[in-house]
Scaffold this motif. Structure first.
Motif, short mmCIF file in Angstrom:
data_model
loop_
_atom_site.label_atom_id
_atom_site.label_comp_id
_atom_site.label_asym_id
_atom_site.label_seq_id
_atom_site.Cartn_x
_atom_site.Cartn_y
_atom_site.Cartn_z
N THR A 202 7.33 -5.52 -9.17
CA THR A 202 8.07 -6.77 -9.20
C THR A 202 9.51 -6.56 -9.67
OG1 THR A 202 6.05 -8.02 -9.65
CG2 THR A 202 8.13 -9.09 -10.21
N ALA A 203 9.66 -5.74 -10.70
CA ALA A 203 11.00 -5.49 -11.26
C ALA A 203 11.91 -4.80 -10.27
CB ALA A 203 10.87 -4.67 -12.54
N SER A 204 11.34 -3.94 -9.42
CA SER A 204 12.15 -3.18 -8.46
C SER A 204 12.20 -3.85 -7.09
CB SER A 204 11.60 -1.76 -8.32
OG SER A 204 10.27 -1.78 -7.83
N ASP A 205 11.63 -5.04 -6.97
CA ASP A 205 11.62 -5.78 -5.72
C ASP A 205 11.00 -4.95 -4.60
OD1 ASP A 205 12.05 -7.93 -4.01
OD2 ASP A 205 14.09 -7.29 -3.50
N ALA A 206 9.87 -4.34 -4.88
CA ALA A 206 9.19 -3.51 -3.89
C ALA A 206 8.64 -4.37 -2.77
CB ALA A 206 8.06 -2.73 -4.56
N THR A 207 8.81 -3.92 -1.54
CA THR A 207 8.31 -4.62 -0.37
C THR A 207 7.65 -3.60 0.54
OG1 THR A 207 10.16 -6.17 -0.50
CG2 THR A 207 8.89 -6.15 1.54
N VAL A 208 6.44 -3.91 0.99
CA VAL A 208 5.68 -2.99 1.82
C VAL A 208 5.46 -3.60 3.19
CG1 VAL A 208 3.51 -1.71 2.04
CG2 VAL A 208 4.55 -2.03 -0.21
N ASN A 209 5.66 -2.80 4.22
CA ASN A 209 5.41 -3.25 5.59
C ASN A 209 3.98 -3.77 5.69
OD1 ASN A 209 4.78 -3.24 8.47
ND2 ASN A 209 6.71 -2.12 8.70
N PRO A 210 3.76 -4.95 6.25
CA PRO A 210 2.41 -5.52 6.31
C PRO A 210 1.37 -4.62 6.96
CG PRO A 210 4.03 -7.19 6.86
CD PRO A 210 4.78 -5.89 6.76
N ARG A 211 1.82 -3.74 7.86
CA ARG A 211 0.84 -2.86 8.51
C ARG A 211 0.18 -1.90 7.52
NH1 ARG A 211 5.58 -0.06 10.68
NH2 ARG A 211 5.48 -1.47 12.45
N TYR A 212 0.78 -1.73 6.33
CA TYR A 212 0.22 -0.83 5.33
C TYR A 212 -0.42 -1.58 4.16
CZ TYR A 212 2.60 2.83 7.88
OH TYR A 212 3.02 3.70 8.87
N LEU A 213 -0.65 -2.87 4.34
CA LEU A 213 -1.35 -3.63 3.32
C LEU A 213 -2.80 -3.86 3.74
CD1 LEU A 213 1.36 -6.29 2.41
CD2 LEU A 213 0.66 -4.32 1.05
N PRO A 214 -3.75 -3.82 2.82
CA PRO A 214 -3.57 -3.58 1.39
C PRO A 214 -3.30 -2.10 1.09
CG PRO A 214 -5.89 -3.71 1.88
CD PRO A 214 -5.17 -4.06 3.16
N LEU A 215 -2.63 -1.87 0.00
CA LEU A 215 -2.40 -0.52 -0.48
C LEU A 215 -3.53 -0.09 -1.41
CD1 LEU A 215 1.39 -0.62 -1.36
CD2 LEU A 215 0.34 0.52 0.60
N ALA A 216 -3.61 1.22 -1.61
CA ALA A 216 -4.58 1.74 -2.56
C ALA A 216 -3.93 2.88 -3.33
CB ALA A 216 -5.83 2.24 -1.85
N ALA A 217 -4.43 3.13 -4.51
CA ALA A 217 -3.94 4.25 -5.30
C ALA A 217 -4.82 5.46 -5.06
CB ALA A 217 -3.95 3.90 -6.78
N PRO A 218 -4.22 6.61 -4.83
CA PRO A 218 -5.02 7.84 -4.73
C PRO A 218 -5.56 8.22 -6.09
CG PRO A 218 -2.68 8.35 -4.66
CD PRO A 218 -2.80 6.86 -4.66
N MET A 219 -6.81 8.64 -6.13
CA MET A 219 -7.45 8.94 -7.39
C MET A 219 -8.34 10.15 -7.28
SD MET A 219 -8.40 5.17 -8.72
CE MET A 219 -8.93 4.70 -7.09
N VAL A 220 -8.60 10.76 -8.42
CA VAL A 220 -9.55 11.87 -8.48
C VAL A 220 -10.31 11.78 -9.79
CG1 VAL A 220 -7.72 13.40 -9.34
CG2 VAL A 220 -9.85 14.38 -8.47
N VAL A 221 -11.61 11.94 -9.70
CA VAL A 221 -12.46 11.87 -10.89
C VAL A 221 -13.31 13.12 -10.94
CG1 VAL A 221 -14.23 10.58 -9.64
CG2 VAL A 221 -14.16 10.46 -12.13
#
Length: 245
Positions: A202-221
């Motif tokens: 929000t602070a950086s006014d991030a905007t993502v192309n709708p074709r890539y929504l929803p986003l996900a975070a890469p994770m490893v457990v």
């Protein structure tokens, strides 16, 4: 495959929530606007090609016997969606780390990440993924263990993400999920990090192309079988999306 055994340790778990940030800027050649920086489709293609990838599902669990530096397995491993997920997450992670006054510590190398993901060690994807893991570790260390109690929805969110990559048996009820995750502290910490990432977006006014929504975070457990790589979609609206290109 994990069943009802407790997950032993966490390398990094984080969820990325960017609901409502895709409305204003929409150049077709841009995958994401991150403050004064753009992630272009050409950059996504370059990282995607460098990973030696074709469209695929999320990487599955890493065999325990696989060693850092091993040759990547044949076949596609990374999708364009996952490239955008990583690049946006990494950018926001850098902002969060700066705000928290923390420096990344090298807990994993690009070679180790590459071996787990099955991508070339010299690829930008492996390098960026390793940076994200190391940034996340520093942020988690700053957060410490003083995290809110985990909720049932949070437990199910991580559980469902693990089921999607066949890292844990499907069909667990809540009692079995709690047995597998122990006190779920790592899940709660993940959602605390989510809030920090959303604030940075929000602070950086991030905007993502709708074709890539929803986003996900890469994770490893970490598990008894080795490292498990998976993606956790952002929470809002995730129930309505079953497949991501």
């Amino acid at each position: 495959m994990l069943r009802a055994r407790r997950i032993a340790s966490i390398v990094v778990v984080a969820a990325l929530g960017l609901g409502g940030l895709a409305a204003c800027r929409s150049e077709p050649s841009v995958a994401a606007y991150l403050g004064d920086r753009k992630v272009t489709e050409d950059q996504v293609t370059q990282i995607f090609d460098g990973a030696g990838a074709g469209a695929s599902a999320t990487p599955a669990a890493t065999p325990a016997a696989e060693q850092p530096g091993a040759e990547p397995a044949s076949g596609p491993k990374v999708s364009r969606q996952q490239v955008v997920d990583l690049e946006v997450t990494l950018d926001l992670g850098r902002k969060v780390a700066a705000e928290q006054g923390v420096q990344p510590v090298e807990t994993v190398s690009a070679e180790q990440v590459a071996a787990g993901l099955g991508v070339p060690a010299e690829s930008q994807y492996a390098k960026d993924y390793a940076e994200w893991v190391n940034l996340s570790q520093a942020i988690f260390a700053k957060i410490g263990t003083n995290v809110p109690a985990v909720t049932e929805d949070q437990l199910r969110g991580v559980y469902n993400a693990l089921v999607k990559v066949d890292a844990i048996e499907a069909g667990f009820d809540l009692a079995k999920i709690k047995q597998a995750f122990g006190n779920g502290e790592f899940v709660s910490a993940a959602y605390q990090l989510t809030g920090l990432l959303e604030k940075a977006a929000t602070a950086s006014d991030a905007t993502v192309n709708p074709r890539y929504l929803p986003l996900a975070a890469p994770m490893v457990v970490s598990s008894q079988q080795g490292a498990v790589f998976y993606d956790l979609p952002y929470l809002e609206g995730s129930d309505t999306v079953s497949d991501r290109a």
